[in-house]
Enzyme design. Structure first.
Site, PDB file in Angstrom:
ATOM      1  N   GLY A 128      37.548 -51.498  47.133  1.00 16.25           N
ATOM      2  CA  GLY A 128      36.603 -51.004  46.046  1.00 16.25           C
ATOM      3  C   GLY A 128      36.710 -51.341  44.702  1.00 16.25           C
ATOM      4  O   GLY A 128      36.868 -51.024  43.697  1.00 16.25           O
TER       5      GLY A 128
ATOM      6  N   GLN B 241      35.357 -48.038  39.589  1.00 12.35           N
ATOM      7  CA  GLN B 241      36.070 -47.642  38.200  1.00 12.35           C
ATOM      8  C   GLN B 241      37.509 -48.170  38.340  1.00 12.35           C
ATOM      9  O   GLN B 241      38.011 -48.451  37.241  1.00 12.35           O
ATOM     10  CB  GLN B 241      35.739 -46.241  37.938  1.00 12.35           C
ATOM     11  CG  GLN B 241      34.307 -45.733  37.900  1.00 12.35           C
ATOM     12  CD  GLN B 241      33.681 -46.412  36.756  1.00 12.35           C
ATOM     13  OE1 GLN B 241      34.217 -46.573  35.460  1.00 12.35           O
ATOM     14  NE2 GLN B 241      32.508 -47.146  36.801  1.00 12.35           N
ATOM     15  N   ILE B 242      38.124 -47.710  39.165  1.00  8.01           N
ATOM     16  CA  ILE B 242      39.887 -47.971  38.986  1.00  8.01           C
ATOM     17  C   ILE B 242      39.854 -49.277  39.028  1.00  8.01           C
ATOM     18  O   ILE B 242      40.764 -49.676  38.124  1.00  8.01           O
ATOM     19  CB  ILE B 242      40.444 -46.990  40.058  1.00  8.01           C
ATOM     20  CG1 ILE B 242      40.244 -45.608  40.127  1.00  8.01           C
ATOM     21  CG2 ILE B 242      41.980 -47.639  40.112  1.00  8.01           C
ATOM     22  CD1 ILE B 242      40.956 -44.751  41.272  1.00  8.01           C
ATOM     23  N   SER B 243      39.406 -50.112  39.845  1.00  2.44           N
ATOM     24  CA  SER B 243      39.554 -51.435  40.013  1.00  2.44           C
ATOM     25  C   SER B 243      39.324 -52.179  38.765  1.00  2.44           C
ATOM     26  O   SER B 243      39.759 -53.106  38.218  1.00  2.44           O
ATOM     27  CB  SER B 243      38.844 -52.038  41.146  1.00  2.44           C
ATOM     28  OG  SER B 243      39.479 -51.725  42.353  1.00  2.44           O
TER      29      SER B 243
ATOM     30  N   GLN C 112      40.106 -49.892  58.196  1.00  3.06           N
ATOM     31  CA  GLN C 112      40.946 -50.841  57.174  1.00  3.06           C
ATOM     32  C   GLN C 112      42.287 -50.808  57.942  1.00  3.06           C
ATOM     33  O   GLN C 112      43.080 -51.875  57.828  1.00  3.06           O
ATOM     34  CB  GLN C 112      40.979 -50.349  55.917  1.00  3.06           C
ATOM     35  CG  GLN C 112      39.502 -50.521  55.156  1.00  3.06           C
ATOM     36  CD  GLN C 112      39.432 -50.419  53.836  1.00  3.06           C
ATOM     37  OE1 GLN C 112      40.448 -49.713  53.246  1.00  3.06           O
ATOM     38  NE2 GLN C 112      38.360 -50.544  53.438  1.00  3.06           N
TER      39      GLN C 112
ATOM     40  N   GLY D 201      42.703 -44.184  47.549  1.00  2.63           N
ATOM     41  CA  GLY D 201      41.515 -43.426  47.597  1.00  2.63           C
ATOM     42  C   GLY D 201      41.903 -42.095  48.445  1.00  2.63           C
ATOM     43  O   GLY D 201      42.527 -41.900  49.246  1.00  2.63           O
ATOM     44  N   ASN D 202      41.265 -40.987  47.825  1.00  2.00           N
ATOM     45  CA  ASN D 202      41.262 -39.583  48.271  1.00  2.00           C
ATOM     46  C   ASN D 202      40.805 -39.409  49.621  1.00  2.00           C
ATOM     47  O   ASN D 202      39.565 -39.632  49.869  1.00  2.00           O
ATOM     48  CB  ASN D 202      40.901 -38.587  47.201  1.00  2.00           C
ATOM     49  CG  ASN D 202      42.212 -38.662  45.869  1.00  2.00           C
ATOM     50  OD1 ASN D 202      43.318 -38.631  46.449  1.00  2.00           O
ATOM     51  ND2 ASN D 202      41.550 -38.476  44.711  1.00  2.00           N
TER      52      ASN D 202
ATOM     53  N   ASP E 177      50.337 -38.271  39.376  1.00  2.00           N
ATOM     54  CA  ASP E 177      50.995 -36.923  39.229  1.00  2.00           C
ATOM     55  C   ASP E 177      52.407 -36.817  38.456  1.00  2.00           C
ATOM     56  O   ASP E 177      52.872 -36.198  37.638  1.00  2.00           O
ATOM     57  CB  ASP E 177      51.271 -36.088  40.707  1.00  2.00           C
ATOM     58  CG  ASP E 177      50.121 -36.269  41.342  1.00  2.00           C
ATOM     59  OD1 ASP E 177      49.070 -35.859  41.022  1.00  2.00           O
ATOM     60  OD2 ASP E 177      49.893 -36.891  42.580  1.00  2.00           O
TER      61      ASP E 177
ATOM     62  N   ARG F 276      51.906 -37.543  34.838  1.00  2.00           N
ATOM     63  CA  ARG F 276      51.272 -36.389  34.319  1.00  2.00           C
ATOM     64  C   ARG F 276      52.446 -35.525  34.080  1.00  2.00           C
ATOM     65  O   ARG F 276      52.578 -34.815  32.838  1.00  2.00           O
ATOM     66  CB  ARG F 276      50.289 -35.725  35.131  1.00  2.00           C
ATOM     67  CG  ARG F 276      49.004 -36.815  35.279  1.00  2.00           C
ATOM     68  CD  ARG F 276      48.134 -36.197  36.432  1.00  2.00           C
ATOM     69  NE  ARG F 276      46.830 -36.774  36.393  1.00  2.00           N
ATOM     70  CZ  ARG F 276      45.780 -36.723  37.180  1.00  2.00           C
ATOM     71  NH1 ARG F 276      46.428 -36.272  38.509  1.00  2.00           N
ATOM     72  NH2 ARG F 276      44.882 -37.263  37.238  1.00  2.00           N
TER      73      ARG F 276
ATOM     74  N   HIS G 270      48.992 -34.960  47.395  1.00  3.05           N
ATOM     75  CA  HIS G 270      48.257 -35.373  46.081  1.00  3.05           C
ATOM     76  C   HIS G 270      47.021 -34.385  46.212  1.00  3.05           C
ATOM     77  O   HIS G 270      46.141 -34.974  46.372  1.00  3.05           O
ATOM     78  CB  HIS G 270      47.927 -37.006  46.251  1.00  3.05           C
ATOM     79  CG  HIS G 270      47.059 -37.078  44.878  1.00  3.05           C
ATOM     80  ND1 HIS G 270      47.491 -36.906  43.593  1.00  3.05           N
ATOM     81  CD2 HIS G 270      45.682 -37.603  44.639  1.00  3.05           C
ATOM     82  CE1 HIS G 270      46.423 -37.032  42.831  1.00  3.05           C
ATOM     83  NE2 HIS G 270      45.420 -37.590  43.436  1.00  3.05           N
TER      84      HIS G 270
HETATM   85  N1  LIG Z   1      45.674 -41.100  44.375  1.00  3.42           N
HETATM   86  C1  LIG Z   1      45.278 -40.852  43.097  1.00  3.42           C
HETATM   87  O1  LIG Z   1      46.154 -40.344  42.201  1.00  3.42           O
HETATM   88  C2  LIG Z   1      43.925 -41.062  42.734  1.00  3.42           C
HETATM   89  C3  LIG Z   1      42.991 -41.221  43.779  1.00  3.42           C
HETATM   90  N2  LIG Z   1      41.649 -41.578  43.108  1.00  3.42           N
HETATM   91  C4  LIG Z   1      40.672 -41.827  44.181  1.00  3.42           C
HETATM   92  O2  LIG Z   1      40.364 -43.202  44.110  1.00  3.42           O
HETATM   93  C5  LIG Z   1      39.192 -43.575  44.822  1.00  3.42           C
HETATM   94  C6  LIG Z   1      38.288 -44.452  43.934  1.00  3.42           C
HETATM   95  O3  LIG Z   1      37.823 -43.995  42.677  1.00  3.42           O
HETATM   96  P1  LIG Z   1      36.929 -44.919  41.879  1.00  3.42           P
HETATM   97  O4  LIG Z   1      37.446 -46.318  41.387  1.00  3.42           O
HETATM   98  O5  LIG Z   1      36.900 -43.861  40.552  1.00  3.42           O
HETATM   99  O6  LIG Z   1      35.835 -44.574  42.550  1.00  3.42           O
HETATM  100  P2  LIG Z   1      34.296 -45.367  42.256  1.00  3.42           P
HETATM  101  O7  LIG Z   1      33.269 -44.994  43.318  1.00  3.42           O
HETATM  102  O8  LIG Z   1      34.048 -46.053  41.000  1.00  3.42           O
HETATM  103  O9  LIG Z   1      34.705 -47.054  43.143  1.00  3.42           O
HETATM  104  C7  LIG Z   1      34.875 -46.782  44.451  1.00  3.42           C
HETATM  105  C8  LIG Z   1      34.504 -48.150  45.022  1.00  3.42           C
HETATM  106  O10 LIG Z   1      34.809 -48.247  46.397  1.00  3.42           O
HETATM  107  C9  LIG Z   1      33.882 -48.901  47.075  1.00  3.42           C
HETATM  108  N3  LIG Z   1      33.832 -48.841  48.527  1.00  3.42           N
HETATM  109  C10 LIG Z   1      33.192 -47.757  49.321  1.00  3.42           C
HETATM  110  N4  LIG Z   1      33.643 -47.760  50.663  1.00  3.42           N
HETATM  111  C11 LIG Z   1      34.404 -48.806  50.484  1.00  3.42           C
HETATM  112  C12 LIG Z   1      34.740 -49.495  51.781  1.00  3.42           C
HETATM  113  N5  LIG Z   1      34.632 -49.140  52.937  1.00  3.42           N
HETATM  114  N6  LIG Z   1      35.383 -50.799  51.593  1.00  3.42           N
HETATM  115  C13 LIG Z   1      35.408 -51.317  50.401  1.00  3.42           C
HETATM  116  N7  LIG Z   1      35.110 -50.711  49.207  1.00  3.42           N
HETATM  117  C14 LIG Z   1      34.433 -49.618  49.467  1.00  3.42           C
HETATM  118  C15 LIG Z   1      32.574 -48.518  46.424  1.00  3.42           C
HETATM  119  O11 LIG Z   1      31.447 -49.289  46.662  1.00  3.42           O
HETATM  120  C16 LIG Z   1      32.869 -48.345  45.102  1.00  3.42           C
HETATM  121  O12 LIG Z   1      32.621 -49.699  44.306  1.00  3.42           O
HETATM  122  C17 LIG Z   1      38.412 -42.036  45.102  1.00  3.42           C
HETATM  123  O13 LIG Z   1      38.483 -41.885  46.216  1.00  3.42           O
HETATM  124  C18 LIG Z   1      39.197 -41.269  43.812  1.00  3.42           C
HETATM  125  O14 LIG Z   1      39.102 -40.069  44.418  1.00  3.42           O
HETATM  126  C19 LIG Z   1      41.172 -41.405  41.878  1.00  3.42           C
HETATM  127  C20 LIG Z   1      42.309 -41.165  40.987  1.00  3.42           C
HETATM  128  C21 LIG Z   1      43.629 -40.761  41.362  1.00  3.42           C
HETATM  129  O1  LIG Z   2      41.195 -35.766  40.803  1.00  3.37           O
HETATM  130  C1  LIG Z   2      40.643 -36.360  41.487  1.00  3.37           C
HETATM  131  O2  LIG Z   2      39.696 -36.275  42.250  1.00  3.37           O
HETATM  132  C2  LIG Z   2      41.058 -37.841  41.007  1.00  3.37           C
HETATM  133  C3  LIG Z   2      42.569 -37.813  41.428  1.00  3.37           C
HETATM  134  O3  LIG Z   2      43.111 -37.936  42.483  1.00  3.37           O
HETATM  135  C4  LIG Z   2      43.431 -37.650  40.229  1.00  3.37           C
HETATM  136  O4  LIG Z   2      42.865 -37.773  39.097  1.00  3.37           O
HETATM  137  O5  LIG Z   2      44.515 -36.998  40.449  1.00  3.37           O
END
Ligand SMILES: NC(=O)C1=CN([C@@H]2O[C@H](COP(=O)(O)OP(=O)(O)OC[C@H]3O[C@@H](n4cnc5c(N)ncnc54)[C@H](O)[C@@H]3O)[C@@H](O)[C@H]2O)C=CC1
Ligand SMILES: O=C([O-])CC(=O)C(=O)O
Length: 326
Positions: free
Chosen positions: A11, A15-17, A112, A130-131, A159, A162, A187
């Site tokens: 990914g 955004q995160i990356s 993966q 990823g969630n 968490d 936070r 989570h």
């Molecule tokens: N565990 C935690 O505390 C947190 C988890 N998350 C999760 O992290 C994940 C990513 O969030 P963002 O970066 O904001 O999302 P985003 O949508 O900005 O980026 C995700 C990226 O993953 C790529 N992607 C999708 N399928 C893929 C695959 N099979 N292989 C490689 N890349 C792939 C997409 O093209 C996209 O560029 C989400 O599932 C979000 O819910 C977000 C915040 C906190």
């Molecule tokens: O809440 C969401 O979907 C994104 C995330 O995991 C967090 O911010 O803890």
């Protein structure tokens, strides 16, 4: 100079990356003396955007960045990886729970897991962001039978962080004054942020807050913080999630703070009666590149009920993806 290590990030154009990669390359995750090769995975339609991110990484002229690989093939991106941060997955929008993403994201993590099993270093340290992170980590782990299940972790550090700030604000202290915070379980909104061991300047946190605040303010605020960010920002946490990923991996690789512990979603060995094999967040200490679940924490009835509720949810998520668990 040390030999470079290989850090895979999925990914990578998301955004995160966009926050994460620059901090890994600057040495904040593995140390200012550790060169890294970034191995970036994206889906094919995002490769052009990924190219732009890679160009920006080049333009930072990071002394520790020893190479960049860009691919839409997991067996290329995970080849010999020492670390793998599995970020790529669909994020949730307003009104969704993280487990609503299970369907959309689960297939990513089985593929993966297989690719990691095939090509990654046998000591690869995997963090699933990823969630729904815990269950995705379980799926990846079960699809990688040749790797130690302990190599697969899920992120609850956001968490944990936070919770530190909520407690610091409440007790007119700073996060530096707080130790022994614990996040138990998933989570998700059932996670249990536990203050019964937490200390503020060495004194019991529970003696400094009202039970009412703990139950009706602190716990729900931490549980719902992700949703509150989505509501306010219109998009899910990104920079704070990247920061937590850095914290998680740094502690795992280089050791957690002396005299304290942290929270990680890890493979349950049955500690605290939690079903073996679930990826459940526990208090852990990291040392010598390994983690251990902290033993002997007192669990009162209040805590037990909450720990069981989040365990039950994880077991339900596991059962919902049984078809992806060899
Ligand atoms: N565990 C935690 O505390 C947190 C988890 N998350 C999760 O992290 C994940 C990513 O969030 P963002 O970066 O904001 O999302 P985003 O949508 O900005 O980026 C995700 C990226 O993953 C790529 N992607 C999708 N399928 C893929 C695959 N099979 N292989 C490689 N890349 C792939 C997409 O093209 C996209 O560029 C989400 O599932 C979000 O819910 C977000 C915040 C906190
Ligand atoms: O809440 C969401 O979907 C994104 C995330 O995991 C967090 O911010 O803890």
């Amino acid at each position: 100079m040390k030999a470079p290590v290989r850090v895979a990030v999925t990914g990578a154009a998301g955004q995160i990356s966009y926050s994460l990669l620059f901090r890994i390359a600057s040495g904040e995750m593995l140390g200012k003396d550790q060169p890294v090769i970034l191995q970036l995975l994206e889906i094919t339609p995002a490769l052009e955007a990924l190219k732009g991110v890679a160009m920006e990484l080049e333009d930072c002229a990071f002394p520790l960045l020893a190479g960049i690989v860009q691919s839409d093939d997991a067996t290329v991106a995970f080849k010999d990886a020492d670390y793998a941060l599995l970020v790529g997955a669909r994020p949730r929008g307003p009104g969704m729970e993280r487990k609503d993403l299970l369907e959309a994201n689960a297939a990513i993590f089985s593929a993966q897991g297989k690719a990691l099993n095939e090509v990654a270093s046998r000591n690869v340290k995997v963090l699933v962001v990823g969630n729904p992170a815990n269950t995705n980590a379980l799926i990846a782990q079960r699809n990688a039978p040749d790797l130690d299940p302990r190599n697969f972790t899920a992120m609850t550090r956001l968490d944990h962080n936070r919770a530190l700030t909520q407690l610091a604000n409440k007790t007119d202290s700073t996060v530096n004054d707080i130790t022994h915070m614990t996040i138990w379980g998933n989570h998700s909104a059932t996670q249990y942020p536990d203050l019964h061991q937490a200390k503020v300047n060495g004194e019991d946190a529970m003696g400094k807050v009202e039970q009412e605040w703990y139950e009706t303010d602190f716990i729900p605020t931490v549980q719902q913080r992700g949703a509150a960010i989505i509501k306010a920002r219109g998009a899910s946490s990104a920079a704070s999630a990247a920061n937590a990923a850095i914290d998680h991996m740094r502690d795992w690789a280089l050791g957690s703070a002396e005299g304290d512990w942290t929270s990680m979603g890890v493979y349950s060995d049955g500690s605290y009666g939690i079903q073996e094999g679930l990826i459940y967040s526990f208090p852990v200490v990291c040392k010598n590149g390994d983690w251990e679940i902290v033993q002997g924490v007192d669990i009162n009835d209040f805590s037990r009920e909450k720990m069981t509720a989040t365990e039950t949810e994880l077991a339900e998520e596991r059962d919902a993806v049984a078809h992806l668990l060899p």
